[in-house]
Write a protein that holds these residues in place. Structure first.
Motif, PDB file in Angstrom:
ATOM      1  N   PRO A 119       0.809  -1.227   0.000  1.00 15.00           N
ATOM      2  CA  PRO A 119       0.000   0.000   0.000  1.00 15.00           C
ATOM      3  C   PRO A 119       0.838   1.270   0.000  1.00 15.00           C
ATOM      4  CG  PRO A 119      -0.077  -1.077   2.142  1.00 15.00           C
ATOM      5  CD  PRO A 119       0.597  -2.027   1.220  1.00 15.00           C
ATOM      6  N   VAL A 120       2.067   1.181   0.555  1.00 20.89           N
ATOM      7  CA  VAL A 120       2.955   2.346   0.626  1.00 20.89           C
ATOM      8  C   VAL A 120       4.365   1.883   0.269  1.00 20.89           C
ATOM      9  CG1 VAL A 120       3.924   4.134   2.107  1.00 20.89           C
ATOM     10  CG2 VAL A 120       1.563   3.397   2.451  1.00 20.89           C
ATOM     11  N   PHE A 121       5.044   2.628  -0.570  1.00 16.78           N
ATOM     12  CA  PHE A 121       6.453   2.384  -0.842  1.00 16.78           C
ATOM     13  C   PHE A 121       7.275   3.294   0.068  1.00 16.78           C
ATOM     14  CE2 PHE A 121       4.654   0.397  -4.500  1.00 16.78           C
ATOM     15  CZ  PHE A 121       5.575  -0.573  -4.893  1.00 16.78           C
ATOM     16  N   PHE A 122       8.210   2.680   0.813  1.00 23.83           N
ATOM     17  CA  PHE A 122       9.056   3.447   1.713  1.00 23.83           C
ATOM     18  C   PHE A 122      10.448   2.817   1.710  1.00 23.83           C
ATOM     19  CE2 PHE A 122       7.002   0.105   4.109  1.00 23.83           C
ATOM     20  CZ  PHE A 122       7.947  -0.349   5.020  1.00 23.83           C
ATOM     21  N   ASP A 123      11.318   3.309   2.524  1.00 23.60           N
ATOM     22  CA  ASP A 123      12.674   2.761   2.628  1.00 23.60           C
ATOM     23  C   ASP A 123      12.579   1.461   3.424  1.00 23.60           C
ATOM     24  OD1 ASP A 123      15.362   2.323   2.665  1.00 23.60           O
ATOM     25  OD2 ASP A 123      15.890   4.167   3.731  1.00 23.60           O
ATOM     26  N   PHE A 124      12.259   0.363   2.746  1.00 26.18           N
ATOM     27  CA  PHE A 124      11.821  -0.870   3.393  1.00 26.18           C
ATOM     28  C   PHE A 124      12.802  -1.409   4.430  1.00 26.18           C
ATOM     29  CE2 PHE A 124       9.816  -1.241  -0.922  1.00 26.18           C
ATOM     30  CZ  PHE A 124       8.503  -1.046  -0.509  1.00 26.18           C
ATOM     31  N   THR A 125      14.073  -1.342   4.161  1.00 23.29           N
ATOM     32  CA  THR A 125      15.051  -2.001   5.033  1.00 23.29           C
ATOM     33  C   THR A 125      15.788  -1.038   5.951  1.00 23.29           C
ATOM     34  OG1 THR A 125      16.722  -1.881   3.268  1.00 23.29           O
ATOM     35  CG2 THR A 125      15.378  -3.876   3.390  1.00 23.29           C
ATOM     36  N   ASN A 126      15.306   0.185   6.059  1.00 26.06           N
ATOM     37  CA  ASN A 126      15.935   1.178   6.931  1.00 26.06           C
ATOM     38  C   ASN A 126      15.417   0.990   8.360  1.00 26.06           C
ATOM     39  OD1 ASN A 126      16.870   3.436   8.293  1.00 26.06           O
ATOM     40  ND2 ASN A 126      16.548   4.809   6.545  1.00 26.06           N
ATOM     41  N   MET A 176       7.494 -12.517  -9.047  1.00 25.35           N
ATOM     42  CA  MET A 176       7.322 -11.901  -7.728  1.00 25.35           C
ATOM     43  C   MET A 176       8.649 -11.315  -7.268  1.00 25.35           C
ATOM     44  SD  MET A 176       5.083 -14.803  -5.702  1.00 25.35           S
ATOM     45  CE  MET A 176       4.481 -13.682  -4.429  1.00 25.35           C
ATOM     46  N   VAL A 177       8.638 -10.040  -6.931  1.00 29.18           N
ATOM     47  CA  VAL A 177       9.742  -9.428  -6.207  1.00 29.18           C
ATOM     48  C   VAL A 177       9.388  -9.551  -4.732  1.00 29.18           C
ATOM     49  CG1 VAL A 177      11.027  -7.323  -5.735  1.00 29.18           C
ATOM     50  CG2 VAL A 177      10.277  -7.841  -8.077  1.00 29.18           C
ATOM     51  N   LEU A 178      10.184 -10.311  -3.986  1.00 32.05           N
ATOM     52  CA  LEU A 178       9.949 -10.546  -2.562  1.00 32.05           C
ATOM     53  C   LEU A 178      10.865  -9.625  -1.779  1.00 32.05           C
ATOM     54  CD1 LEU A 178       9.902 -14.433  -2.797  1.00 32.05           C
ATOM     55  CD2 LEU A 178       7.910 -12.919  -2.617  1.00 32.05           C
ATOM     56  N   GLN A 179      10.277  -8.662  -1.075  1.00 28.25           N
ATOM     57  CA  GLN A 179      11.047  -7.610  -0.403  1.00 28.25           C
ATOM     58  C   GLN A 179      10.837  -7.694   1.106  1.00 28.25           C
ATOM     59  OE1 GLN A 179      13.136  -4.700  -1.577  1.00 28.25           O
ATOM     60  NE2 GLN A 179      13.534  -5.043   0.614  1.00 28.25           N
ATOM     61  N   ASN A 180      11.929  -7.965   1.835  1.00 30.85           N
ATOM     62  CA  ASN A 180      11.903  -7.965   3.288  1.00 30.85           C
ATOM     63  C   ASN A 180      11.785  -6.531   3.806  1.00 30.85           C
ATOM     64  OD1 ASN A 180      14.197  -9.111   5.893  1.00 30.85           O
ATOM     65  ND2 ASN A 180      11.992  -9.030   5.885  1.00 30.85           N
ATOM     66  N   THR A 181      11.150  -6.352   4.971  1.00 36.18           N
ATOM     67  CA  THR A 181      11.108  -5.048   5.613  1.00 36.18           C
ATOM     68  C   THR A 181      11.811  -5.115   6.961  1.00 36.18           C
ATOM     69  OG1 THR A 181       9.064  -5.306   6.890  1.00 36.18           O
ATOM     70  CG2 THR A 181       8.836  -4.692   4.564  1.00 36.18           C
ATOM     71  N   ALA A 182      12.171  -3.947   7.476  1.00 38.77           N
ATOM     72  CA  ALA A 182      12.886  -3.852   8.753  1.00 38.77           C
ATOM     73  C   ALA A 182      11.951  -3.669   9.941  1.00 38.77           C
ATOM     74  CB  ALA A 182      13.881  -2.693   8.706  1.00 38.77           C
ATOM     75  N   ILE A 183      10.658  -3.684   9.700  1.00 35.90           N
ATOM     76  CA  ILE A 183       9.705  -3.426  10.789  1.00 35.90           C
ATOM     77  C   ILE A 183       9.846  -4.505  11.862  1.00 35.90           C
ATOM     78  CG2 ILE A 183       7.258  -3.231  11.380  1.00 35.90           C
ATOM     79  CD1 ILE A 183       6.801  -2.176   8.532  1.00 35.90           C
ATOM     80  N   LEU A 184      10.104  -4.084  13.093  1.00 33.66           N
ATOM     81  CA  LEU A 184      10.291  -4.966  14.248  1.00 33.66           C
ATOM     82  C   LEU A 184      11.444  -5.951  14.075  1.00 33.66           C
ATOM     83  CD1 LEU A 184       6.645  -5.769  15.403  1.00 33.66           C
ATOM     84  CD2 LEU A 184       8.083  -3.801  15.915  1.00 33.66           C
ATOM     85  N   GLY A 185      12.347  -5.669  13.174  1.00 38.75           N
ATOM     86  CA  GLY A 185      13.521  -6.517  13.008  1.00 38.75           C
ATOM     87  C   GLY A 185      13.650  -7.052  11.599  1.00 38.75           C
ATOM     88  N   ILE A 186      14.887  -7.312  11.219  1.00 35.66           N
ATOM     89  CA  ILE A 186      15.201  -7.820   9.879  1.00 35.66           C
ATOM     90  C   ILE A 186      15.585  -9.289  10.021  1.00 35.66           C
ATOM     91  CG2 ILE A 186      16.750  -7.602   7.914  1.00 35.66           C
ATOM     92  CD1 ILE A 186      17.143  -4.676   8.682  1.00 35.66           C
ATOM     93  N   GLU A 187      15.113 -10.130   9.103  1.00 39.11           N
ATOM     94  CA  GLU A 187      15.384 -11.557   9.226  1.00 39.11           C
ATOM     95  C   GLU A 187      15.367 -12.213   7.858  1.00 39.11           C
ATOM     96  OE1 GLU A 187      13.935 -15.257  12.106  1.00 39.11           O
ATOM     97  OE2 GLU A 187      12.904 -13.327  12.142  1.00 39.11           O
ATOM     98  N   ASN A 188      16.096 -13.320   7.746  1.00 36.47           N
ATOM     99  CA  ASN A 188      16.084 -14.134   6.541  1.00 36.47           C
ATOM    100  C   ASN A 188      14.876 -15.063   6.614  1.00 36.47           C
ATOM    101  OD1 ASN A 188      16.568 -16.384   4.763  1.00 36.47           O
ATOM    102  ND2 ASN A 188      18.711 -15.789   4.640  1.00 36.47           N
TER     103      ASN A 188
END
Length: 577
Positions: free
Chosen positions: A426-433, A465-477
């Motif tokens: 819904p929103v594009f932001f600096d996903f991994t910041n 599919m572009v699968l994009q991780n986010t940093a919300i509440l932590g970054i993980e594989n």
């Protein structure tokens, strides 16, 4: 109790010609089993009184029939992880996706053909957290036997199932975690073929032992059956040649370490070429990719499981000396993990599927953790803070309760799900910041919406599919698993996906084919597949707590234009809710 088949396990082969397929038939009786681990007796749920459960061996083209009798106290399903289930989605197994669960004192016969697949897969429970102990190997040999391997025929094949063990009842832990809006606690041990090894209490006699002969080769069929941890696996004094992952052949890749996420498999050739005067530990420890923002890092089970590789005939020096321990990577070694995953390339043989070059459906899917309002039944949940809720494109997946998605799809029943899963976040932001966790202006991004949404695609559509991780509440594989299909891994990297630069790195010639991808920590991956299997297919994180928190979505693949591309009706014994 529902009418069930006799409980004997048997195999029936109908041989008209040498190349003909067989019907392979098993019975799985699921019930309570008391085992002793780490100085304690524990009642677990197990298949046929075994941990791990039975290994199933078939040939490509065979029909597999597994009669499941549920003598456990829990609702249960079995998923045949990685099997395409071509026109047999009723047998795929995920609870409330392709079937209602098999209730206690009931049974169901899983029937499906194994077409176009060779290698190592596995089966496991796909309801609650029962797959902690309900799992086993599923080995698919070439139709013409092991002589058809695209690599040197090994002298022996060895399943290596890596798992986790909890001293406490994992079902009770999961129930308590739901009430509080959190996740179950860390495991107490890791296991190799169900055994923890000598670094744990009361476990010196609970070690897996592999006897080898000097100069012979061994195909290790490695499976990560853990609920929550990616793992590093090594054998001291020995190296591997990886020849397949997720039942898809790879070009030979030389390595001394296998990195494997929950749900993944790896076939690795190992030559017994170390000095036979010693014995050697095989070992597995967790790869911890979690990078929380802000620190500290969450706790984790920082233990190591070990087995022994021993040469036969045994030499006196090997019996009297301590086995050699491999030098293991750090728990946090992202470089080792990323190098392993990105070094794999596919082995393309005549007739194998190739990468679709024209794409019909483009999707950008963000995924990770967030928060959502506590449910009414989460009695101990902090109402002001909310519950942990994972999501994909900000939709936290809710499992239906009245009817499975597949049955609702087949019968055209409304009100069970909607076909409006979004193609983009819904929103594009600096996903991994990591600033998303400390900047008050960005904290609205934490909150997810709950829903049962699927992505509808036409039969035979090519999906990227572009699968994009986010940093919300932590970054993980996160290991993401797609049911019903293999996909090609075109590219992966760290940070935010940038189409301009990423497209230049796409491997369209020999990408690896997988059913589960460990998307890099704080990074992205691009996958493509052809939706040539009508039905409803879930895609979800294989870290179990994330699935139950909502890190999932589903594809609704329409029927094709012919009877051969149309989903048939459910079988007569299809479970009812």
């Amino acid at each position: 109790m529902a009418q069930c088949v006799p409980i004997l396990v048997f195999v029936v082969a109908f041989l008209r010609f040498m190349a003909d397929a067989a019907v392979v038939e098993h019975t799985f009786r699921v019930g309570n089993l008391t085992v002793r681990r780490l100085c304690e007796n524990r009642v677990i749920t197990a298949v046929n009184g075994r941990l791990p459960g039975p290994t199933i061996e078939v040939h490509e083209g065979d029909t597999l029939v597994v009669h499941l009798i549920n003598d456990s106290p829990y609702n249960l399903t079995i998923h045949w992880h990685g099997i395409f289930q071509l026109l047999s989605g009723w047998a795929d197994g995920p609870s409330m996706i392709t079937q209602c669960p098999i209730q206690p004192r009931n049974c169901y016969a899983y029937r499906f053909n194994i077409t176009g697949q060779e290698g190592t897969l596995w089966w496991h429970a796909h309801s609650s957290v029962l797959r902690a102990t309900v799992y086993g190997a599923l080995i698919i040999r070439p139709r013409n036997g092991t002589e058809a391997f695209p690599f040197s025929k090994p002298d022996k094949e060895v399943p290596i199932l890596l798992g986790e063990w909890w001293n406490d009842d994992i079902v009770d832990m999961d129930s308590q975690a739901f009430l509080t809006g959190g996740a179950p606690g860390d495991s107490d041990a890791y296991t190799i073929n169900g055994k923890p090894g000598d670094l744990y209490r009361c476990s010196s006699n609970q070690m897996y032992k592999l006897e080898v002969e000097q100069g012979k080769s061994y195909l290790l069929r490695i499976i990560n059956a853990a609920l929550s941890k990616e793992l590093f696996f090594k054998v001291a004094g020995h190296s591997f040649t990886v020849v397949a992952v997720d039942a898809s052949y790879t070009k030979p890749y030389e390595t001394d370490v296998v990195v494997i996420a929950p749900g993944q498999t790896a076939d690795a050739l190992m030559v017994a070429d170390a000095p036979p005067a010693a014995s050697y530990y095989m070992a597995a420890l967790p790869y911890i990719s979690t990078a929380p923002s802000p620190p500290p890092r969450p706790s984790f089970d920082n233990t190591t499981t070990r087995g022994i590789v021993r040469y036969e005939p045994a030499m006196p020096s090997a019996a009297s000396s301590r086995p050699v321990m491999p030098a293991m990577p750090s728990f946090f070694d992202n470089d080792v993990a990323h190098r392993f995953f990105t070094s794999l390339t596919g082995l393309l043989r005549p007739g194998d599927p190739t990468v679709p070059l024209h794409v019909d459906e483009h999707m950008v899917v963000t995924f990770g953790l967030g928060v959502a309002a506590c449910e009414a039944s989460q009695l101990l949940c902090n109402r002001s803070r909310g519950a942990t809720a994972a999501s994909m494109n900000n939709v936290s997946f809710q499992f239906p309760t009245k009817k499975s998605l597949l049955e609702a799809h087949f019968r055209g029943e409304k009100g069970i799900y909607t076909s409006d899963f979004p193609d983009t976040p819904p929103v594009f932001f600096d996903f991994t910041n990591p600033a998303v966790n400390v900047n008050p202006a960005l904290q609205s991004l934490w909150f997810t919406t709950k829903g049962t949404k699927v992505k509808k695609v036409k039969y035979n559509a090519a999906v990227e599919m572009v699968l994009q991780n986010t940093a919300i509440l932590g970054i993980e594989n996160h290991p993401l698993h797609l049911h019903g299909f293999n996909f090609f891994v075109l590219a992966q990297g760290f940070g935010n996906y940038n189409a301009t630069s990423a497209v230049k790195s796409y491997n369209l010639a020999d990408p690896p084919a997988r059913n589960t991808i460990a998307v890099p920590t704080g990074g992205w991956a691009v996958i493509r597949f052809t939706a040539n299997n009508p039905g409803v297919w879930i895609m979800h994180c294989h870290l179990d707590a994330h699935l139950s928190s909502g890190l999932a979505m589903a594809f609704e693949v329409e029927n094709g234009s012919t009877p051969e591309t149309t989903l048939p009706p459910p079988p007569p014994d299809y479970p009812r809710c």
